[in-house]
Design a protein around this motif. Sequence first.
Motif, PDB file in Angstrom:
ATOM      1  N   VAL A  35       1.616   0.399  -5.596  1.00 15.75           N
ATOM      2  CA  VAL A  35       1.237   0.556  -4.201  1.00 15.75           C
ATOM      3  C   VAL A  35      -0.217   0.136  -4.028  1.00 15.75           C
ATOM      4  O   VAL A  35      -1.125   0.723  -4.635  1.00 15.75           O
ATOM      5  CB  VAL A  35       1.420   2.012  -3.719  1.00 15.75           C
ATOM      6  CG1 VAL A  35       1.068   2.121  -2.237  1.00 15.75           C
ATOM      7  CG2 VAL A  35       2.853   2.481  -3.969  1.00 15.75           C
ATOM      8  N   GLU A  37      -3.097   0.498  -1.898  1.00 17.30           N
ATOM      9  CA  GLU A  37      -3.455   1.481  -0.891  1.00 17.30           C
ATOM     10  C   GLU A  37      -4.727   1.036  -0.148  1.00 17.30           C
ATOM     11  O   GLU A  37      -5.809   1.025  -0.723  1.00 17.30           O
ATOM     12  CB  GLU A  37      -3.698   2.839  -1.546  1.00 17.30           C
ATOM     13  CG  GLU A  37      -2.507   3.354  -2.351  1.00 17.30           C
ATOM     14  CD  GLU A  37      -2.876   4.530  -3.233  1.00 17.30           C
ATOM     15  OE1 GLU A  37      -2.769   5.679  -2.769  1.00 17.30           O
ATOM     16  OE2 GLU A  37      -3.262   4.276  -4.399  1.00 17.30           O
ATOM     17  N   GLU A  39      -6.599   2.565   1.876  1.00 12.28           N
ATOM     18  CA  GLU A  39      -7.645   3.581   1.851  1.00 12.28           C
ATOM     19  C   GLU A  39      -8.375   3.587   0.513  1.00 12.28           C
ATOM     20  O   GLU A  39      -9.600   3.788   0.462  1.00 12.28           O
ATOM     21  CB  GLU A  39      -7.049   4.965   2.126  1.00 12.28           C
ATOM     22  CG  GLU A  39      -8.112   6.039   2.311  1.00 12.28           C
ATOM     23  CD  GLU A  39      -7.533   7.393   2.679  1.00 12.28           C
ATOM     24  OE1 GLU A  39      -8.303   8.383   2.658  1.00 12.28           O
ATOM     25  OE2 GLU A  39      -6.327   7.478   2.977  1.00 12.28           O
ATOM     26  N   ARG A  76       2.187  -2.395   0.328  1.00  9.00           N
ATOM     27  CA  ARG A  76       0.858  -2.071   0.847  1.00  9.00           C
ATOM     28  C   ARG A  76       1.001  -0.931   1.845  1.00  9.00           C
ATOM     29  O   ARG A  76       1.792  -1.019   2.782  1.00  9.00           O
ATOM     30  CB  ARG A  76       0.234  -3.296   1.512  1.00  9.00           C
ATOM     31  CG  ARG A  76      -1.089  -3.020   2.228  1.00  9.00           C
ATOM     32  CD  ARG A  76      -1.796  -4.335   2.546  1.00  9.00           C
ATOM     33  NE  ARG A  76      -0.997  -5.239   3.341  1.00  9.00           N
ATOM     34  CZ  ARG A  76      -1.088  -5.399   4.668  1.00  9.00           C
ATOM     35  NH1 ARG A  76      -1.966  -4.680   5.359  1.00  9.00           N
ATOM     36  NH2 ARG A  76      -0.322  -6.266   5.305  1.00  9.00           N
ATOM     37  N   ASP A  78       0.191   3.658   2.597  1.00 13.65           N
ATOM     38  CA  ASP A  78      -0.085   5.002   2.094  1.00 13.65           C
ATOM     39  C   ASP A  78       0.889   5.334   0.976  1.00 13.65           C
ATOM     40  O   ASP A  78       2.098   5.088   1.093  1.00 13.65           O
ATOM     41  CB  ASP A  78       0.055   6.005   3.243  1.00 13.65           C
ATOM     42  CG  ASP A  78      -0.054   7.437   2.778  1.00 13.65           C
ATOM     43  OD1 ASP A  78      -1.173   7.902   2.483  1.00 13.65           O
ATOM     44  OD2 ASP A  78       1.013   8.096   2.680  1.00 13.65           O
ATOM     45  N   MET A  79       0.394   5.905  -0.102  1.00 14.49           N
ATOM     46  CA  MET A  79       1.205   6.176  -1.279  1.00 14.49           C
ATOM     47  C   MET A  79       2.421   7.036  -0.943  1.00 14.49           C
ATOM     48  O   MET A  79       3.561   6.715  -1.315  1.00 14.49           O
ATOM     49  CB  MET A  79       0.359   6.862  -2.354  1.00 14.49           C
ATOM     50  CG  MET A  79       1.117   7.246  -3.620  1.00 14.49           C
ATOM     51  SD  MET A  79       1.508   5.848  -4.681  1.00 14.49           S
ATOM     52  CE  MET A  79      -0.090   5.586  -5.477  1.00 14.49           C
ATOM     53  N   SER A 106      -9.063   9.137  -5.755  1.00 18.88           N
ATOM     54  CA  SER A 106      -7.744   9.094  -6.400  1.00 18.88           C
ATOM     55  C   SER A 106      -7.335  10.479  -6.913  1.00 18.88           C
ATOM     56  O   SER A 106      -6.149  10.816  -6.936  1.00 18.88           O
ATOM     57  CB  SER A 106      -7.728   8.072  -7.542  1.00 18.88           C
ATOM     58  OG  SER A 106      -8.504   8.512  -8.642  1.00 18.88           O
ATOM     59  N   ARG A 109      -5.958  12.113  -3.914  1.00 20.89           N
ATOM     60  CA  ARG A 109      -4.662  11.534  -3.591  1.00 20.89           C
ATOM     61  C   ARG A 109      -3.566  12.065  -4.512  1.00 20.89           C
ATOM     62  O   ARG A 109      -2.457  12.369  -4.077  1.00 20.89           O
ATOM     63  CB  ARG A 109      -4.738  10.016  -3.672  1.00 20.89           C
ATOM     64  CG  ARG A 109      -3.429   9.331  -3.316  1.00 20.89           C
ATOM     65  CD  ARG A 109      -2.727   8.794  -4.554  1.00 20.89           C
ATOM     66  NE  ARG A 109      -3.330   7.563  -4.987  1.00 20.89           N
ATOM     67  CZ  ARG A 109      -3.691   7.315  -6.238  1.00 20.89           C
ATOM     68  NH1 ARG A 109      -3.572   8.250  -7.182  1.00 20.89           N
ATOM     69  NH2 ARG A 109      -4.197   6.145  -6.579  1.00 20.89           N
TER      70      ARG A 109
END
Length: 517
Positions: A35, A37, A39, A76, A78-79, A106, A109
Motif C-alpha cells: 500500500v 500511503e 499520508e 494507493r 489509506d492502509m 508508522s 498507523r
Amino acid sequence: MKNVLVLFKRDLRVQDNPALALAASRDGAALPVFVAEPEAWAQPDASARQWRFVAESLEGLRADLAALGAPLIVRRGDMMAVLGGLCATHDVGEIISIEETGNLWSYGRDRRLAAWARGAGVIWTEVPQLGVQRRLVNRDGWARDRQAVMRQAQVPVPEGLRGVSEEPGSIPDARDLALAFDPCPGRQAGGRDGGLATLASFLTARGQEYRRAMSSPLDGAAACSRLSPHLAWGTLSSREVLHGMAARRAEVKGTRDGWLGSLRSFEARVAWRDHFMQKLEDQPAMEIRCLHSAYEDLRPNVPDATRLSAWEKGETGIPFVDACMRSLIATGWINFRMRAMLAAVASYHLWLDWRRTGPHLARMFTDYEPGIHWPQMQMQAGTTGMNTIRIYNPVKQGLDHDPTGTFTRTWCPELREVPDACLQTPWAWAETGSPAARRLGRRYPAPIVDVTQAARAARDRAFAVRRGDAFHREASEIVTKHASRKDSGAGRHFVNDRERTRRSKAQTPSAQLDLGL
C-alpha cells in the motif's frame, strides 16, 4: 477456508522472507499487497528519491511474485481502507507481515491497524524482523540472541503460491503521491537485482579497501558496500548479506591482502545497524524527544532560518561542509563520517536543534532508516546523556579526508582558484585582497559562523548540562535500557572509538549516521 493477505512494508523481497513463507504454508490463497500511503509520503522525512527507489524495487518484487503464481497487488490510499476492501472481497481471515521499526507516524498507523483488525475480526500476525526484538526489557543477552538469528538458515522461497483474481494495479509515480520535485541524478537504483550485483561487487572487488577508504568521501563512494538502501527497504535481508560475507571470509582466510580486516569491519557495522534500530524500537518517541530530558531546552525550538537554509543548501561558506551537503543532495548518499560531521556541525557550530535538521537529512538519504537515523541524530547532537560529545572541526575534517582537495573542488567549483593551502579556509585567502580573492567573494559566501568561536561556545553550553547527580542518575537509567553490552560481537572492532560511561561497562560505537554502509 479463509485466504491470507501478505502485507509488504520494508521487506521487498521473496527471498528470506518469513512472512511470505508463513503465508505459503496456509491452506488459503495468498494476496501479496503493498500500500502506497499518501499520508506516509507526506511526512517531513519522506522524499521522491526514496519513493523512486521503492517503486523500482516493487517492479522487481512484482515479477518475482508473479513467477510464484501470485502477482503483487499495489494500491494507493489509506492502509485500513485498502486492506478492508481486499479482505472483504477475497474472504481474507489473516494478514501476515514482518514487524516494522519505522518512524513515529508508522508506529501510530500500526496501532490503528491492530485496532481495525480486531474490530473486523481479521487476525494480524506479525513475524519478528531480523536483529530487532519487540518488548525488550534491557540489552542483556540481546547481542547473543541476534547472532543466533543471523546464523540460522535463510527462509527458503516458497515453491509456489495460489493467487486470486485481482487487478494488480499500477505502481504510483512520485507525482501521484504529491512528492516535491527532487532531482537526484546520482541516486542508486532500486530492485533486488541491483542489490545482488552491489553485494557481489563489494564482496569480490570493491570491499578490499573498505577498512582503509570508508572514511573518505571520495574513495568511500566505491569502497563502501552501498548496500544501505537495499537493507533499508528490504530488497536484501541482513542475514543473507552476512551469510554471503561469511562465505567470502572462508575464501580469503589466511590471506594478508586486507580482505579479512575489511570484512570484519563491515560485519561490525551491520551489527551496529541492528543495535541502533533496537533503540528506536524500544523508545519510538526518540524521534521527537531528547533521550536525556536535560537537553530538551538546550537549543532554540525555532531555528535560525538563515543558518538552517544555508546548511540545507550547502552554502555555509565552510567548504568541506558545503561539499558534503551538495554531494548528498545530488547522489542520495555519503559516507558515514561525513554524515556525522554534517549533523554535528548543524548541532554545534550552527546551534540548530536536531529535530529541525534531522528531517532534511532524512529526505536526502535514499537509504533513510528511521531506526538508525533518529538515535544517530541525537548521538551527534549530544542529547543522549550517555555518549561523549563530539564537536567535529570541519576544517580539519576537510584536511584529513580530502587532502588533495579533489572532493571539495568537485562539489564547490567556485573554489577552483583557491590555493591548496587555503582551500578549507578560503576566508583567510580572501583577506589577501588579490583580484582572484576578490572574485571569490562574489561567487562563494563568507562563513556563516566563526568555526573556532562557535565550537568553543557550543562546547561550554553542552558540557554545562552534564553536571549534577540528577543528570547522572538519568544517564545511568538510559545506559541500562539502551547501551550495548560487552557480549556484543561488534564491539571488539571499535576499540579506538569505544566510549564508556563512568557508571557502566556498556560500549557505544563510532559515529555512523544511517551508517551509509
